[in-house]
Design an enzyme around this catalytic site. Structure first.
Site, PDB file in Angstrom:
ATOM      1  NE  ARG A  86      -5.595   8.645   7.304  1.00 44.09           N
ATOM      2  CZ  ARG A  86      -5.451   7.716   6.370  1.00 44.09           C
ATOM      3  NH1 ARG A  86      -6.044   6.562   6.510  1.00 44.09           N
ATOM      4  NH2 ARG A  86      -4.730   7.939   5.309  1.00 44.09           N
ATOM      5  CD  GLU A 128       9.007  -2.096  15.845  1.00 42.50           C
ATOM      6  OE1 GLU A 128       9.583  -1.609  14.857  1.00 42.50           O
ATOM      7  OE2 GLU A 128       7.842  -1.786  16.153  1.00 42.50           O
TER       8      GLU A 128
END
Ligand code: G6P
Length: 612
Positions: free
Chosen positions: A27, A484
């Protein structure tokens, strides 16, 4: 972003906590710590700046933490720099209570000043420390931990998921949540808390999601959850379909590469359950069809890569549905004044289902009377739970911070949604519909074909990894893809990169193109091929080096335009961007690999952004 793990059981807590923290590493974090209470009521805490390895060393050097109840945390700094004293768990000045916390306490300064006036000395610069100091203050006053916890929750403002230990209650762990994810895992004579299901998969797949304002009291043998009035609540248990191997590297050097390679399967799993007798069927949307008749506009709201999916969706859904579609950054949407109400449909896209800005946008949309349909990867996540309709991407757990398979499956699902709506509204011909269905059917195989060229992307990356600046250009969906591709490159390789609508380049940015600048030109959108090629000529004439991406058909005619070609198979035009993104992912991956970057855990980034 920060991660929480908590354990109440019969074995040594510290091992379970370290295992859980390891699974939360992805994370993003900058410090870590654990607290364990011994059966005699001794509260022991170890924490340190840096990676988990530093904490492990610290634990080895000192006496081991004894006890079968504990909490652990990985911190991603917000208030106060990443250092030992700001790492969690935080302990009150009487040394009785320890707290780990995700989120931000907005009124922490006011509470801190109040406590300082009462004689409390603070050890850290964090907002979290006010929780634990205030809890000890109330604990002294009420002599009851639960009373103290509720008193704190009534006083703090902001977002929190927290785990709490108290040396006077050596068999209990408490947990509370508001606007930050927290779940409870159920085992055999052991129970857990975690901010993320991946931390629990090696122990249990039976979980309950805590709701806002709930407090849980957890022991090895029991879990009791209370609402804001302290009345017990019965909660539904969910069985998580993911297994632990899905969250492990399985022989790959990085999770990112593994997840790129998993895309054919992830797309197949997302597409095939929704196709019956050659037609798209969304069981989840049966009741939404009526609503469609009154929709005059669609907002697609998301952050990061999910927003880039929204950009592809804007072009594709507008074309299919003939209604205005806007792709919005969630962080902007919530503070602008979008024209909401019953005639607007809001589509929220989120891998984690926990991104704070996307969640806030969802709530804003519902408050203003719009229906919200979400595309989410994590089952039972907050966005999924609060949406009117949910479509799950069946991508499995995504561990690398830089998203790949979640992005691709989000895109496929959004395109399928557009096609499905177009059919419901009779805005697509049978012939066109059937062609798209053929394309969907062969999509996983075509993704495999793109992946077969992996050596080509690797070689190209090894030629260009030293460039300091890379431009991506394209038109229409190629422009969205460029955004992207550029994000992937900059987030994992730290190379400065920009993405431009090819036609916009001349309005300023072309001044940055000089001999040797690398330009990745995306030319898979056939209707605007010639125009994009003109832009390629413009940058080449200023000395740029160009990597050109095209489909097999067009590549035949344009191969003279560049010596570096990324060629992707032909599919139905609405599905083409699904294939187009894959070379860009692999190029970014190999550039970062050549540069020796920490690919799965890029600096400063978090997988799930649960603060503003
Ligand atoms: C972070 C991640 C991105 C992701 C974005 C939105 O920035 O690093 O990969 O696209 O958040 O996350 P979500 O979970 O809402 O898709």
């Amino acid at each position: 972003m920060c991660g929480i793990i908590g354990y109440a059981g019969k074995t040594e807590a510290v091992n379970v906590l370290l295992d859980g923290l390891e699974r939360l590493e992805y994370r993003g974090y900058d410090s870590a710590g654990v607290a364990v209470v011994s059966p005699e009521g001794k509260l022991q805490v170890k924490k340190s700046k840096g990676r988990l390895a530093v904490l492990r060393d610290l634990l080895q050097e000192s006496d081991s933490l004894v006890g079968s109840i504990g909490i652990g945390h990985t911190r991603w700094a917000t208030h106060g720099e990443p250092n030992d004293k700001n790492a969690h768990p935080h302990v009150g000045q009487d040394g009785k209570i320890a707290v780990v916390h995700n989120g931000i306490i907005e009124n922490y300064l006011e509470i801190k000043n109040y406590l300082i006036r009462k004689g409390v000395t603070f050890q850290s610069d964090t907002d979290t420390e006010v929780i634990v100091q205030l809890m000890e203050y109330y604990y002294k006053k009420y002599s009851n931990l639960m009373d103290a916890v509720y008193a704190v929750l009534n006083r703090i403002k902001g977002a929190y998921a927290m785990g709490i230990l108290c040396s006077d209650y050596p068999e209990q762990m408490l947990a509370a949540r508001k606007d930050a994810p927290l779940l409870i895992g159920y085992g055999e004579k052991e129970n857990f808390i975690a901010s993320d299901v991946t931390a629990l998969l090696s122990h249990t797949r039976t979980v309950t999601y805590m709701e806002d304002d709930e407090v849980a009291l957890i022991t090895a043998d029991s879990v009791q959850i209370y609402d804001s009035d302290r009345s017990p609540v019965e909660k539904e248990k969910h069985i998580i379909a993911w297994d632990v191997s899905a969250a492990e590297k399985g022989g790959y050097a990085h999770f990112m590469l593994k997840e790129i390679m998993e895309q054919p399967e992830a797309v197949r799993k997302t597409v095939s359950p929704r196709i019956t007798d050659g037609k798209i069927v969304f069981e989840e949307l049966k009741e939404a069809v009526e609503l469609l008749q009154n929709i005059t506009r669609i907002y697609i709201v998301a952050c990061g890569s999910a927003y880039h999916v929204g950009m592809v969706g804007k072009y594709t859904l507008e074309k299919l549905l003939h209604i205005p579609v806007e792709a919005c950054l969630a962080s902007e949407f919530r503070y602008s004044e979008p024209i909401l109400g019953e005639s607007a449909l809001v589509i929220v896209i989120s891998q984690s289902g926990e991104t704070l800005d996307s969640m806030a946008a969802l709530r804003e949309a519902k408050k203003k009377g719009s229906k919200v349909l979400s595309i989410v990867n994590v089952m039972g996540s907050s966005i999924a739970r609060e949406s009117d309709y949910v479509l799950y991407t069946w991508a499995g757990p995504e561990i690398a911070v830089a998203t790949t398979k979640a992005y691709t499956t989000q895109m496929v699902l959004l395109i399928m949604l557009g096609v499905y709506f177009a059919k419901q509204l009779s805005r697509i011909s049978e012939e066109e519909y059937d062609k798209i269905m053929v394309g969907l059917d062969s999509l996983p195989e075509k993704i495999k074909d793109v992946l077969k060229n992996i050596d080509n992307y690797q070689k190209t990356a090894s030629r260009y990894f030293n460039h300091s600046s890379v431009f991506y250009i394209g038109r229409n969906v190629d422009y969205a893809l460029g955004l992207e591709g550029s994000l992937k490159l900059k987030e994992i390789s730290y190379i400065h990169s920009e993405s431009y609508a090819a036609g916009e380049l001349k309005h300023g940015t072309i001044s940055l193109i000089e001999p040797g600048t690398l330009v990745v030109a995306l030319a898979t959108y056939a209707p605007l091929l010639e125009k994009t090629l003109s832009n390629v000529v413009e940058v080449k004439s200023r000395g740029a080096e160009v990597i050109l991406m095209a489909t097999e058909e067009t590549a035949k005619t344009i191969s003279s335009q560049s010596s570096e070609l990324f060629v992707i198979p032909e599919t139905h035009p609405v599905l083409q961007p699904v294939l187009g993104v894959i070379p860009l992912q692999l190029f970014a991956y190999y550039v970062a690999l050549n540069r020796g970057c920490d690919i799965d855990k890029p600096r400063n980034l978090a997988k799930s952004v649960t603060v503003e």
